[in-house]
Write an enzyme that holds these catalytic residues in place. Structure first.
Site, PDB file in Angstrom:
ATOM      1  N   ASP A  15     -26.474  -9.935-117.852  1.00  0.00           N
ATOM      2  CA  ASP A  15     -27.663 -10.698-118.266  1.00  0.00           C
ATOM      3  C   ASP A  15     -28.191 -10.289-119.630  1.00  0.00           C
ATOM      4  OD1 ASP A  15     -27.515 -12.008-115.822  1.00  0.00           O
ATOM      5  OD2 ASP A  15     -28.798 -10.528-114.848  1.00  0.00           O
ATOM      6  N   LYS A  18     -25.377 -13.227-123.061  1.00  0.00           N
ATOM      7  CA  LYS A  18     -24.035 -13.594-123.546  1.00  0.00           C
ATOM      8  C   LYS A  18     -23.922 -15.100-123.806  1.00  0.00           C
ATOM      9  CE  LYS A  18     -22.483 -11.618-119.785  1.00  0.00           C
ATOM     10  NZ  LYS A  18     -23.665 -10.887-119.296  1.00  0.00           N
ATOM     11  N   ASN A  40     -20.698 -15.605-109.892  1.00  0.00           N
ATOM     12  CA  ASN A  40     -21.706 -14.533-109.873  1.00  0.00           C
ATOM     13  C   ASN A  40     -22.426 -14.509-111.218  1.00  0.00           C
ATOM     14  OD1 ASN A  40     -19.283 -13.712-111.035  1.00  0.00           O
ATOM     15  ND2 ASN A  40     -19.392 -11.602-110.298  1.00  0.00           N
ATOM     16  N   GLY A  42     -24.436 -16.020-114.445  1.00  0.00           N
ATOM     17  CA  GLY A  42     -25.377 -17.091-114.758  1.00  0.00           C
ATOM     18  C   GLY A  42     -25.702 -16.936-116.227  1.00  0.00           C
ATOM     19  N   HIS A  43     -25.170 -17.821-117.051  1.00  0.00           N
ATOM     20  CA  HIS A  43     -25.337 -17.701-118.502  1.00  0.00           C
ATOM     21  C   HIS A  43     -26.268 -18.816-118.979  1.00  0.00           C
ATOM     22  CE1 HIS A  43     -21.300 -15.333-118.916  1.00  0.00           C
ATOM     23  NE2 HIS A  43     -22.184 -14.751-118.134  1.00  0.00           N
ATOM     24  N   GLN A 223     -20.792 -10.604-116.535  1.00  0.00           N
ATOM     25  CA  GLN A 223     -21.332  -9.309-116.085  1.00  0.00           C
ATOM     26  C   GLN A 223     -21.458  -8.367-117.295  1.00  0.00           C
ATOM     27  OE1 GLN A 223     -18.498 -10.659-113.859  1.00  0.00           O
ATOM     28  NE2 GLN A 223     -20.289 -11.826-113.296  1.00  0.00           N
ATOM     29  N   THR A 300     -29.642 -15.905-108.537  1.00  0.00           N
ATOM     30  CA  THR A 300     -30.253 -15.617-107.236  1.00  0.00           C
ATOM     31  C   THR A 300     -31.777 -15.657-107.278  1.00  0.00           C
ATOM     32  OG1 THR A 300     -30.198 -13.297-107.825  1.00  0.00           O
ATOM     33  CG2 THR A 300     -28.334 -14.113-106.556  1.00  0.00           C
ATOM     34  N   GLY A 301     -32.369 -15.674-108.482  1.00  0.00           N
ATOM     35  CA  GLY A 301     -33.828 -15.635-108.606  1.00  0.00           C
ATOM     36  C   GLY A 301     -34.425 -14.271-108.276  1.00  0.00           C
ATOM     37  N   LYS A 330     -33.531  -9.949-127.203  1.00  0.00           N
ATOM     38  CA  LYS A 330     -34.811  -9.844-126.498  1.00  0.00           C
ATOM     39  C   LYS A 330     -35.745  -8.765-127.040  1.00  0.00           C
ATOM     40  CE  LYS A 330     -34.847 -11.535-122.238  1.00  0.00           C
ATOM     41  NZ  LYS A 330     -34.555 -11.936-120.834  1.00  0.00           N
ATOM     42  N   ASP A 332     -38.097  -9.392-128.824  1.00  0.00           N
ATOM     43  CA  ASP A 332     -39.430 -10.031-128.777  1.00  0.00           C
ATOM     44  C   ASP A 332     -40.222  -9.598-127.535  1.00  0.00           C
ATOM     45  OD1 ASP A 332     -37.160 -11.723-127.784  1.00  0.00           O
ATOM     46  OD2 ASP A 332     -38.806 -12.780-126.809  1.00  0.00           O
TER      47      ASP A 332
HETATM   48  P1  GDP Z   1     -26.155 -13.747-119.689  1.00  0.00           P
HETATM   49  O1  GDP Z   1     -25.802 -13.695-118.242  1.00  0.00           O
HETATM   50  O2  GDP Z   1     -25.703 -12.526-120.444  1.00  0.00           O
HETATM   51  O3  GDP Z   1     -25.708 -15.009-120.382  1.00  0.00           O
HETATM   52  O4  GDP Z   1     -27.747 -13.719-119.740  1.00  0.00           O
HETATM   53  P2  GDP Z   1     -28.757 -14.553-118.780  1.00  0.00           P
HETATM   54  O5  GDP Z   1     -28.754 -15.962-119.208  1.00  0.00           O
HETATM   55  O6  GDP Z   1     -28.497 -14.267-117.354  1.00  0.00           O
HETATM   56  O7  GDP Z   1     -30.128 -13.827-119.094  1.00  0.00           O
HETATM   57  C1  GDP Z   1     -30.657 -13.805-120.363  1.00  0.00           C
HETATM   58  C2  GDP Z   1     -32.047 -14.470-120.296  1.00  0.00           C
HETATM   59  O8  GDP Z   1     -32.783 -14.158-121.457  1.00  0.00           O
HETATM   60  C3  GDP Z   1     -31.972 -15.987-120.265  1.00  0.00           C
HETATM   61  O9  GDP Z   1     -33.055 -16.471-119.531  1.00  0.00           O
HETATM   62  C4  GDP Z   1     -32.101 -16.364-121.733  1.00  0.00           C
HETATM   63  O10 GDP Z   1     -32.647 -17.661-121.925  1.00  0.00           O
HETATM   64  C5  GDP Z   1     -33.058 -15.321-122.223  1.00  0.00           C
HETATM   65  N1  GDP Z   1     -32.880 -14.874-123.612  1.00  0.00           N
HETATM   66  C6  GDP Z   1     -31.745 -14.765-124.324  1.00  0.00           C
HETATM   67  N2  GDP Z   1     -32.013 -14.207-125.532  1.00  0.00           N
HETATM   68  C7  GDP Z   1     -33.337 -13.968-125.565  1.00  0.00           C
HETATM   69  C8  GDP Z   1     -34.214 -13.383-126.522  1.00  0.00           C
HETATM   70  O11 GDP Z   1     -33.821 -12.937-127.597  1.00  0.00           O
HETATM   71  N3  GDP Z   1     -35.535 -13.293-126.174  1.00  0.00           N
HETATM   72  C9  GDP Z   1     -36.012 -13.745-124.991  1.00  0.00           C
HETATM   73  N4  GDP Z   1     -37.305 -13.612-124.753  1.00  0.00           N
HETATM   74  N5  GDP Z   1     -35.222 -14.295-124.070  1.00  0.00           N
HETATM   75  C10 GDP Z   1     -33.901 -14.398-124.349  1.00  0.00           C
HETATM   76  P1  IMO Z   2     -23.867 -12.314-115.836  1.00  0.00           P
HETATM   77  O1  IMO Z   2     -22.515 -12.811-116.305  1.00  0.00           O
HETATM   78  C1  IMO Z   2     -26.097  -9.318-113.574  1.00  0.00           C
HETATM   79  C2  IMO Z   2     -24.193  -7.727-109.959  1.00  0.00           C
HETATM   80  C3  IMO Z   2     -24.816  -8.082-108.632  1.00  0.00           C
HETATM   81  C4  IMO Z   2     -24.444  -6.876-107.819  1.00  0.00           C
HETATM   82  C5  IMO Z   2     -23.051  -6.523-108.339  1.00  0.00           C
HETATM   83  C6  IMO Z   2     -21.907  -7.087-107.492  1.00  0.00           C
HETATM   84  O2  IMO Z   2     -24.872 -13.371-115.651  1.00  0.00           O
HETATM   85  O3  IMO Z   2     -24.318 -11.183-116.714  1.00  0.00           O
HETATM   86  P2  IMO Z   2     -20.895  -9.503-107.122  1.00  0.00           P
HETATM   87  O4  IMO Z   2     -21.538 -10.784-106.676  1.00  0.00           O
HETATM   88  O5  IMO Z   2     -20.225  -9.591-108.446  1.00  0.00           O
HETATM   89  O6  IMO Z   2     -19.990  -8.919-106.091  1.00  0.00           O
HETATM   90  O7  IMO Z   2     -22.124  -8.468-107.247  1.00  0.00           O
HETATM   91  O8  IMO Z   2     -22.976  -7.069-109.639  1.00  0.00           O
HETATM   92  N1  IMO Z   2     -23.849  -8.892-110.821  1.00  0.00           N
HETATM   93  C7  IMO Z   2     -24.536  -9.238-111.904  1.00  0.00           C
HETATM   94  N2  IMO Z   2     -25.666  -8.733-112.432  1.00  0.00           N
HETATM   95  N3  IMO Z   2     -25.456 -10.318-114.204  1.00  0.00           N
HETATM   96  C8  IMO Z   2     -24.303 -10.824-113.693  1.00  0.00           C
HETATM   97  O9  IMO Z   2     -23.560 -11.743-114.350  1.00  0.00           O
HETATM   98  C9  IMO Z   2     -23.816 -10.314-112.478  1.00  0.00           C
HETATM   99  N4  IMO Z   2     -22.741 -10.593-111.700  1.00  0.00           N
HETATM  100  C10 IMO Z   2     -22.771  -9.703-110.690  1.00  0.00           C
HETATM  101  O10 IMO Z   2     -26.212  -8.243-108.733  1.00  0.00           O
HETATM  102  O11 IMO Z   2     -25.283  -5.798-108.137  1.00  0.00           O
HETATM  103 MG    MG Z   3     -26.704 -13.818-116.356  1.00  0.00          MG
END
Ligand code: GDP
Ligand code: IMO
Ligand code: MG
Length: 421
Positions: A15, A18, A40, A42-43, A223, A300-301, A330, A332
């Site tokens: 998270d 990416k 698993n 969520g981008h 991940q 998953t929220g 992030k 900010d």
């Molecule tokens: P990923 O799994 O690595 O693609 O990241 P996620 O999308 O799961 O989580 C990143 C969260 O941070 C998302 O809700 C993005 O919209 C948000 N985000 C990304 N870059 C920034 C940033 O520079 N600042 C803030 N405040 N939010 C960001």
């Molecule tokens: P992105 O690509 C954050 C975590 C789960 C759990 C462990 C194993 O959005 O960064 P799994 O379902 O893979 O067997 O869960 O890994 N996990 C993540 N945490 N971002 C993810 O993906 C994740 N994918 C799995 O919360 O701890």
């Molecule tokens: Mg994610």
């Protein structure tokens, strides 16, 4: 062949942002690929006031007619894939011509999700906190040579499917896990029909031929390094190699084709699910990070655990991946902070170390240094010339510690809130 596969991957516990950055970088590439993980992930991407969450589909899908590939290292859930495709099509992003799927990608069967739940509940207190998407069981079947691959849907599929499902049912019964797969199976079979609408390819050939003809490939990690099956905080990890080497096995490209390795990290740190997290905060500062950073899982929220940046873990991630460029996200979220802390060493049973240890469970105390916060709203900034002095000091400090330049800074979730240096 020159080095033309650049890899972008997470350096923390996932998270990091990416999806956002892959979207920003896509115009520089011809192909965008996913090489491991599955739904698993969520981008999240935001542009033109719209927000999208991708799970199995590469984040290059919104930039013109670039080809996106789901590589052999991915595990694909047909039902969730169908939902993802339909949501994108409804929002005006047809995919069938721009997205191709490796025949060697493994399928997550409907029973893999149930097995994930059965194995998790059997672990009791030691549960991993998986996303419950069947990732572990699908990869376990791959490694134990029981998996079904996307290419299998082209030949004698029903018999292979029935045998696999029966095997899973037997295991579920051994675990006394009550189940009814009727609805799951119906959705899953519809998903198989969706997959059939896409070009199913020998992706290793397609990618290597593209490289031979001078095209550039971006590999999008899922991940993060600290969730890697080998180098993460085992067993609280995911079931694939999330590190740079995973791009070679997950796409079928040689190590010498790898060019830049973009390592992406948050200016602080988060983790979702169970497992050790040395710099975790349980106080108002942690809450502020969670609230301001909207740190709730995009799949998953679940609330994400938050803490200060951990340079011991980050240095380890830079080493394992051979990171050539850093991307900081992030910052900010910390715009209002008076003081910013960074963990520069661990004290383990009273002995300080800067080297990431075998295990970070138990008596690991972070050793912090403090830096002054910039206390400036940076979210509207678009050039590094506008950066406050304290922010530059924070960047310089991180670059000196990690030994790699920070070439992108993100100051908000929108595509536009990205500063290239
Ligand atoms: P990923 O799994 O690595 O693609 O990241 P996620 O999308 O799961 O989580 C990143 C969260 O941070 C998302 O809700 C993005 O919209 C948000 N985000 C990304 N870059 C920034 C940033 O520079 N600042 C803030 N405040 N939010 C960001
Ligand atoms: P992105 O690509 C954050 C975590 C789960 C759990 C462990 C194993 O959005 O960064 P799994 O379902 O893979 O067997 O869960 O890994 N996990 C993540 N945490 N971002 C993810 O993906 C994740 N994918 C799995 O919360 O701890
Ligand atoms: Mg994610």
């Amino acid at each position: 062949m020159s080095k033309k596969v650049d890899v972008l991957l997470g350096l923390q516990w996932g998270d990091e942002g990416k999806g956002k950055v892959v979207d920003v970088l896509t115009p520089r590439y011809d192909l965008v690929t996913r090489f491991q993980g599955g739904p698993n992930a969520g981008h999240t991407l935001e542009f033109n006031g719209q927000k999208y969450v991708l799970r199995s589909i590469p984040s290059g899908i919104f930039q013109g007619d670039k080809i996106n590939i789901i590589g052999n290292g991915v595990v694909l859930d047909p039902a969730l894939f169908k939902a993802e495709v339909e949501a994108l099509e409804q929002s005006g992003h047809p995919l069938t011509k721009r997205l191709k799927i490796s025949k060697k990608a493994h399928l997550i069967l409907p029973t893999h999700r149930l097995l994930d739940q059965a194995f998790e509940s059997a672990k009791g207190e030691g549960k991993i906190g998986t996303t419950g998407k069947g990732i572990g069981p699908a990869y376990a079947d791959k490694i134990s040579r029981n998996g079904l691959r996307v290419g299998d849907i082209l030949h004698n599929f029903e018999a292979k499917y029935a045998a696999a499902i029966q095997r899973h049912k037997d295991i579920l019964n051994q675990y006394n896990f009550p189940f009814d797969i009727t609805e799951l199976e119906r959705e899953w079979m519809e998903g198989i029909d969706t997959i059939r609408k896409f070009e199913l390819i020998d992706s290793e050939h397609v990618i290597n031929e593209a490289l031979q003809s001078g095209k550039k490939v971006l590999a999008e990690g899922a991940q993060g390094t600290m969730l890697d099956i080998d180098f993460g905080s085992y067993p609280f990890v995911t079931s694939s190699n999330t590190i740079c080497a995973g791009a070679c096995t997950g796409l079928g490209v040689a190590p010498r084709t790898i060019g830049d390795v973009y390592g992406i990290f948050k200016a602080y740190c988060t983790r979702v699910g169970s497992g050790p997290f040395p710099t975790e905060l349980f106080d108002a500062t942690g809450d502020e990070m969670r609230n301001k950073g909207h740190e709730f899982g995009s799949v998953t929220g679940r609330p994400r655990r938050c803490g200060w940046i951990d340079l011991v873990a980050l240095k380890y991630a830079v080493m394992i991946n051979g990171v050539t460029r850093l991307i900081m996200m992030k910052s900010d979220v910390m715009d209002d902070f008076e003081i910013i802390r960074a963990c520069v060493a661990y004290s383990i049973d009273g002995v300080e170390t800067e080297q990431f240890p075998y295990s970070i469970e138990g008596n690991v105390e972070p050793v912090y240094i403090e830096l002054p916060g910039w206390q400036t709203d940076m979210s509207q900034m678009r050039s590094e010339n506008d950066f406050p002095e304290e922010f530059n000091a924070y960047l310089n400090f991180l670059e000196a510690e990690l030994g790699v330049p920070i070439t992108i800074v993100s100051v908000g979730p929108d595509r536009e809130q990205t500063i290239l240096r």
